[in-house]
Design a protein around this motif. Structure first.
Motif, mmCIF file in Angstrom:
data_model
loop_
_atom_site.group_PDB
_atom_site.id
_atom_site.type_symbol
_atom_site.label_atom_id
_atom_site.label_comp_id
_atom_site.label_asym_id
_atom_site.label_seq_id
_atom_site.Cartn_x
_atom_site.Cartn_y
_atom_site.Cartn_z
ATOM 1 N N LYS A 192 -3.155 15.473 -12.152
ATOM 2 C CA LYS A 192 -3.462 16.352 -13.557
ATOM 3 C C LYS A 192 -4.347 17.402 -13.268
ATOM 4 C CE LYS A 192 -1.993 12.713 -16.629
ATOM 5 N NZ LYS A 192 -2.704 11.650 -17.753
ATOM 6 N N ASP A 193 -5.317 17.414 -12.317
ATOM 7 C CA ASP A 193 -6.334 18.067 -12.342
ATOM 8 C C ASP A 193 -5.650 19.614 -11.938
ATOM 9 O OD1 ASP A 193 -7.964 16.264 -13.033
ATOM 10 O OD2 ASP A 193 -8.847 16.206 -10.704
ATOM 11 N N GLY A 194 -5.908 20.666 -12.821
ATOM 12 C CA GLY A 194 -5.535 21.799 -12.528
ATOM 13 C C GLY A 194 -4.184 22.291 -13.146
ATOM 14 N N LEU A 195 -3.498 21.355 -13.785
ATOM 15 C CA LEU A 195 -2.354 21.385 -14.520
ATOM 16 C C LEU A 195 -2.128 22.451 -15.657
ATOM 17 C CD1 LEU A 195 0.730 21.000 -13.316
ATOM 18 C CD2 LEU A 195 0.477 18.898 -14.686
ATOM 19 N N THR A 196 -3.086 22.001 -16.624
ATOM 20 C CA THR A 196 -3.200 22.674 -17.723
ATOM 21 C C THR A 196 -3.585 24.148 -17.692
ATOM 22 O OG1 THR A 196 -5.454 21.727 -18.129
ATOM 23 C CG2 THR A 196 -3.504 20.730 -19.018
ATOM 24 N N GLU A 197 -4.550 24.300 -16.852
ATOM 25 C CA GLU A 197 -5.135 25.565 -16.383
ATOM 26 C C GLU A 197 -3.693 26.622 -15.750
ATOM 27 O OE1 GLU A 197 -8.514 22.794 -16.279
ATOM 28 O OE2 GLU A 197 -6.354 22.877 -15.487
ATOM 29 N N ALA A 198 -3.395 26.014 -14.857
ATOM 30 C CA ALA A 198 -1.936 26.835 -14.256
ATOM 31 C C ALA A 198 -0.930 27.021 -15.343
ATOM 32 C CB ALA A 198 -1.272 25.836 -13.334
ATOM 33 N N VAL A 199 -0.856 26.241 -16.222
ATOM 34 C CA VAL A 199 0.182 26.353 -17.536
ATOM 35 C C VAL A 199 -0.437 27.450 -18.370
ATOM 36 C CG1 VAL A 199 1.067 25.354 -19.652
ATOM 37 C CG2 VAL A 199 1.399 24.123 -17.441
ATOM 38 N N ALA A 200 -1.321 27.414 -18.734
ATOM 39 C CA ALA A 200 -2.248 28.622 -19.517
ATOM 40 C C ALA A 200 -2.149 29.765 -18.780
ATOM 41 C CB ALA A 200 -3.483 27.919 -19.867
ATOM 42 N N TYR A 201 -2.394 29.967 -17.577
ATOM 43 C CA TYR A 201 -2.245 31.267 -16.839
ATOM 44 C C TYR A 201 -0.814 31.829 -16.770
ATOM 45 C CZ TYR A 201 -2.904 34.494 -13.002
ATOM 46 O OH TYR A 201 -3.156 35.683 -12.021
ATOM 47 N N MET A 202 0.096 31.093 -16.570
ATOM 48 C CA MET A 202 1.664 31.310 -16.625
ATOM 49 C C MET A 202 1.895 31.913 -17.814
ATOM 50 S SD MET A 202 5.090 29.793 -15.477
ATOM 51 C CE MET A 202 4.539 29.607 -13.621
ATOM 52 N N GLN A 203 1.460 31.277 -19.085
ATOM 53 C CA GLN A 203 1.724 31.434 -20.473
ATOM 54 C C GLN A 203 1.074 33.073 -20.559
ATOM 55 O OE1 GLN A 203 0.622 27.624 -22.400
ATOM 56 N NE2 GLN A 203 2.406 27.972 -23.385
ATOM 57 N N SER A 204 0.045 33.276 -20.169
ATOM 58 C CA SER A 204 -0.731 34.613 -20.477
ATOM 59 C C SER A 204 -0.135 35.656 -19.883
ATOM 60 C CB SER A 204 -2.107 34.392 -19.908
ATOM 61 O OG SER A 204 -2.263 34.273 -18.504
ATOM 62 N N LEU A 205 0.446 35.130 -18.367
ATOM 63 C CA LEU A 205 1.196 36.312 -17.788
ATOM 64 C C LEU A 205 2.682 36.658 -18.681
ATOM 65 C CD1 LEU A 205 0.612 35.460 -14.159
ATOM 66 C CD2 LEU A 205 -0.326 37.077 -15.414
ATOM 67 N N LEU A 206 3.013 35.597 -18.894
ATOM 68 C CA LEU A 206 4.586 35.694 -19.803
ATOM 69 C C LEU A 206 4.222 36.741 -21.116
ATOM 70 C CD1 LEU A 206 5.999 32.028 -19.558
ATOM 71 C CD2 LEU A 206 6.991 34.323 -18.389
ATOM 72 N N ARG A 207 3.199 36.458 -21.864
ATOM 73 C CA ARG A 207 3.037 37.144 -23.020
ATOM 74 C C ARG A 207 2.504 38.669 -22.524
ATOM 75 N NH1 ARG A 207 -0.525 32.607 -23.964
ATOM 76 N NH2 ARG A 207 0.474 31.216 -25.525
ATOM 77 N N GLU A 208 2.119 38.906 -21.422
ATOM 78 C CA GLU A 208 1.754 40.199 -21.206
ATOM 79 C C GLU A 208 2.631 40.992 -20.483
ATOM 80 O OE1 GLU A 208 -1.764 42.576 -18.463
ATOM 81 O OE2 GLU A 208 -2.001 40.229 -18.622
ATOM 82 N N PHE A 209 3.791 40.179 -19.491
ATOM 83 C CA PHE A 209 4.473 41.167 -18.803
ATOM 84 C C PHE A 209 6.043 40.755 -19.156
ATOM 85 C CE2 PHE A 209 0.784 40.783 -16.233
ATOM 86 C CZ PHE A 209 0.367 42.240 -16.310
ATOM 87 N N ALA A 210 6.187 39.676 -19.901
ATOM 88 C CA ALA A 210 7.741 39.351 -20.104
ATOM 89 C C ALA A 210 8.128 39.179 -21.636
ATOM 90 C CB ALA A 210 7.918 37.998 -19.394
#
Length: 220
Positions: A192-210
């Protein structure tokens, strides 16, 4: 939304496996200058902080490589996608420019070490995806790779067959500029370590660019 299952074969060999799914309505673009500014910055940062023999020591890459070995697959011949991307950077090879969604997923892989499946949800057969292990002679057309030998690779299957491995996704369900429904799977063989952070990062990129609200997230 889809139902995600993990086979007993995977659970037994990889008890630490944890996955996260992002299901999002998106608008894809052929190219994004702003996104590529971030990708170029990530590549430059990676070059200054890593040597090529250190790539596989990333805990998420290392755990994926170990999963391959448990099923008899050579991770040096069939490299996880995150490892392949990072090695390209350190070998001064240009990163592929595909489209905004694919490039965005690659950026998350570079920053985190997770191999991430990205699929056009409308091309997936049925509403169940199961993570299992590739079988001998199982047909699988890797994106830009032709027929790929997936025996011993972890593979997600829909009602028709395999759609994604950590090495390559399938041509049948690949993303394109016409994609409006994204299904992204972050594969956490390291736990689990790092998984929620990776999800949050991808979501932020989706909001910004998609043009997305970040989508729905399911952990499994």
């Amino acid at each position: 939304m889809f139902t995600l299952k993990v086979s007993e074969e995977i659970r037994t060999a990889c008890p630490d496996y944890n996955g996260a799914v992002i299901y999002a309505t998106v608008k894809n673009f052929p190219f994004s200058d702003g996104l590529w500014e971030k990708i170029d910055a990530a590549a430059a940062d990676y070059k200054t902080t890593h040597q090529i023999d250190e790539v596989k020591k990333n805990p998420h890459i290392l755990a994926t490589r170990n999963a391959y070995k448990k099923f008899g697959k050579d991770p040096n011949r069939y490299r996880p996608s995150a490892e392949a991307l990072c090695r390209r950077i350190l070998r001064d090879l240009p990163l592929y420019k595909i489209d905004t969604l694919v490039d965005l997923i690659n950026l998350v892989s570079i920053r985190t070490g997770y191999s991430i499946g990205g699929f056009d949800a409308r091309k997936i057969s049925g509403d169940v995806l199961e993570l299992g292990v590739g079988r001998a002679d199982e047909p699988f057309e890797g994106i830009g790779r032709g027929m790929l030998n997936i025996e011993g690779l972890p593979v997600y299957r829909d009602a028709t067959g395999g759609i994604g491995t950590p090495t390559s996704d399938n041509e049948r369900t690949k993303l394109s500029v016409e994609t409006t429904q994204l299904l992204a799977i972050i594969n956490g063989y390291s736990g689990k370590d790092g998984l929620t952070e990776a999800v949050a990062y991808m979501q932020s990129l989706l909001r910004e660019f998609a043009a997305s609200d970040g989508g729905e997230v399911i952990y499994f």
